[in-house]
Motif scaffolding. Structure first.
Motif, PDB file in Angstrom:
ATOM      1  N   SER A  12      48.102  32.242  44.393  1.00 40.38           N
ATOM      2  CA  SER A  12      47.428  31.478  45.446  1.00 40.38           C
ATOM      3  C   SER A  12      48.367  31.245  46.631  1.00 40.38           C
ATOM      4  O   SER A  12      48.067  30.475  47.525  1.00 40.38           O
ATOM      5  CB  SER A  12      46.894  30.153  44.898  1.00 40.38           C
ATOM      6  OG  SER A  12      47.945  29.377  44.384  1.00 40.38           O
ATOM      7  N   LYS A  59      39.939  33.844  38.690  1.00 44.33           N
ATOM      8  CA  LYS A  59      39.228  32.715  38.083  1.00 44.33           C
ATOM      9  C   LYS A  59      37.724  32.956  38.009  1.00 44.33           C
ATOM     10  O   LYS A  59      37.071  32.552  37.045  1.00 44.33           O
ATOM     11  CB  LYS A  59      39.508  31.437  38.877  1.00 44.33           C
ATOM     12  CG  LYS A  59      38.858  30.209  38.305  1.00 44.33           C
ATOM     13  CD  LYS A  59      39.212  28.962  39.099  1.00 44.33           C
ATOM     14  CE  LYS A  59      38.565  27.736  38.469  1.00 44.33           C
ATOM     15  NZ  LYS A  59      38.933  26.513  39.186  1.00 44.33           N
ATOM     16  N   ILE A 114      49.485  31.989  37.302  1.00 49.03           N
ATOM     17  CA  ILE A 114      48.308  31.913  38.176  1.00 49.03           C
ATOM     18  C   ILE A 114      48.646  31.261  39.512  1.00 49.03           C
ATOM     19  O   ILE A 114      48.097  31.637  40.554  1.00 49.03           O
ATOM     20  CB  ILE A 114      47.121  31.200  37.472  1.00 49.03           C
ATOM     21  CG1 ILE A 114      45.808  31.465  38.217  1.00 49.03           C
ATOM     22  CG2 ILE A 114      47.368  29.719  37.316  1.00 49.03           C
ATOM     23  CD1 ILE A 114      45.326  32.876  38.141  1.00 49.03           C
ATOM     24  N   ASP A 115      49.561  30.303  39.519  1.00 50.52           N
ATOM     25  CA  ASP A 115      49.926  29.606  40.760  1.00 50.52           C
ATOM     26  C   ASP A 115      50.537  30.558  41.792  1.00 50.52           C
ATOM     27  O   ASP A 115      50.365  30.364  42.994  1.00 50.52           O
ATOM     28  CB  ASP A 115      50.898  28.460  40.476  1.00 50.52           C
ATOM     29  CG  ASP A 115      50.270  27.386  39.602  1.00 50.52           C
ATOM     30  OD1 ASP A 115      49.030  27.234  39.633  1.00 50.52           O
ATOM     31  OD2 ASP A 115      51.021  26.704  38.878  1.00 50.52           O
ATOM     32  N   TYR A 155      42.732  35.262  32.984  1.00 51.96           N
ATOM     33  CA  TYR A 155      42.856  33.989  33.709  1.00 51.96           C
ATOM     34  C   TYR A 155      43.486  32.926  32.805  1.00 51.96           C
ATOM     35  O   TYR A 155      44.422  32.229  33.197  1.00 51.96           O
ATOM     36  CB  TYR A 155      41.501  33.520  34.221  1.00 51.96           C
ATOM     37  CG  TYR A 155      41.554  32.171  34.890  1.00 51.96           C
ATOM     38  CD1 TYR A 155      42.235  32.005  36.100  1.00 51.96           C
ATOM     39  CD2 TYR A 155      40.955  31.063  34.317  1.00 51.96           C
ATOM     40  CE1 TYR A 155      42.309  30.768  36.714  1.00 51.96           C
ATOM     41  CE2 TYR A 155      41.021  29.817  34.928  1.00 51.96           C
ATOM     42  CZ  TYR A 155      41.701  29.672  36.124  1.00 51.96           C
ATOM     43  OH  TYR A 155      41.783  28.438  36.729  1.00 51.96           O
ATOM     44  N   ALA A 187      44.209  34.404  42.943  1.00 55.54           N
ATOM     45  CA  ALA A 187      43.940  33.387  41.920  1.00 55.54           C
ATOM     46  C   ALA A 187      42.447  33.064  41.850  1.00 55.54           C
ATOM     47  O   ALA A 187      41.875  32.942  40.757  1.00 55.54           O
ATOM     48  CB  ALA A 187      44.746  32.124  42.202  1.00 55.54           C
TER      49      ALA A 187
END
Length: 140
Positions: free
Chosen positions: A31, A9, A27-28, A18, A5
């Motif tokens: 991470s 970014k 996107i979560d 992104y 992530a």
């Protein structure tokens, strides 16, 4: 090292990806501790695809169902696929329940015949490769 992530970014060549990963909530996932291999189209690749469809960026992003399907077709979960490890063609599963064909021939890395313009960008939780075209799945 950063997670996927964070790399997505901060990489200026994939700012549209992104934005699209944010819009779909994907996107979560990047991470977490889950392992992914991502095949991400560059901004130029997304712009060409959007233009070829006769859409604006806003129209493209507003069709979240189709956007989600397209993005899922660029994501493989559970394993890191590095170009240097490919000795023969390899078929990998994607989050769209479809497969991608990875190939390295004469030092050219392709995914479904699409050129990988930047390869083996390593993150804590995976690896990403930048594509010069958008891969289009078979839509359900």
């Amino acid at each position: 090292m950063a997670n996927l992530a964070e790399i997505i970014k901060t990489n200026p060549n994939i700012s549209l990806a992104y934005k699209y990963f944010q819009t779909t909530g994907l996107i979560d996932s990047f991470s977490t501790d889950d392992i992914f291999t991502l095949f991400i189209p560059t901004d130029g690749a997304f712009e060409k695809q959007i233009n070829s469809l006769g859409l604006t960026k806003e129209e493209f992003i507003n069709d979240t169902k189709k956007l989600h399907e397209i993005l899922n077709y660029h994501i493989s979960k559970g394993e890191k696929f590095f170009s240097k490890d490919l000795k023969v063609e390899k078929e990998v599963n994607t989050l769209s329940d479809q497969t991608l064909d990875l190939s390295v021939e004469n030092d050219t890395f392709t995914v479904n015949g699409v050129n990988v313009c930047q390869r083996d960008i390593v993150a804590d939780n995976g690896v990403l490769h930048l594509l010069d075209r958008v891969l289009i799945p078979i839509f359900s």
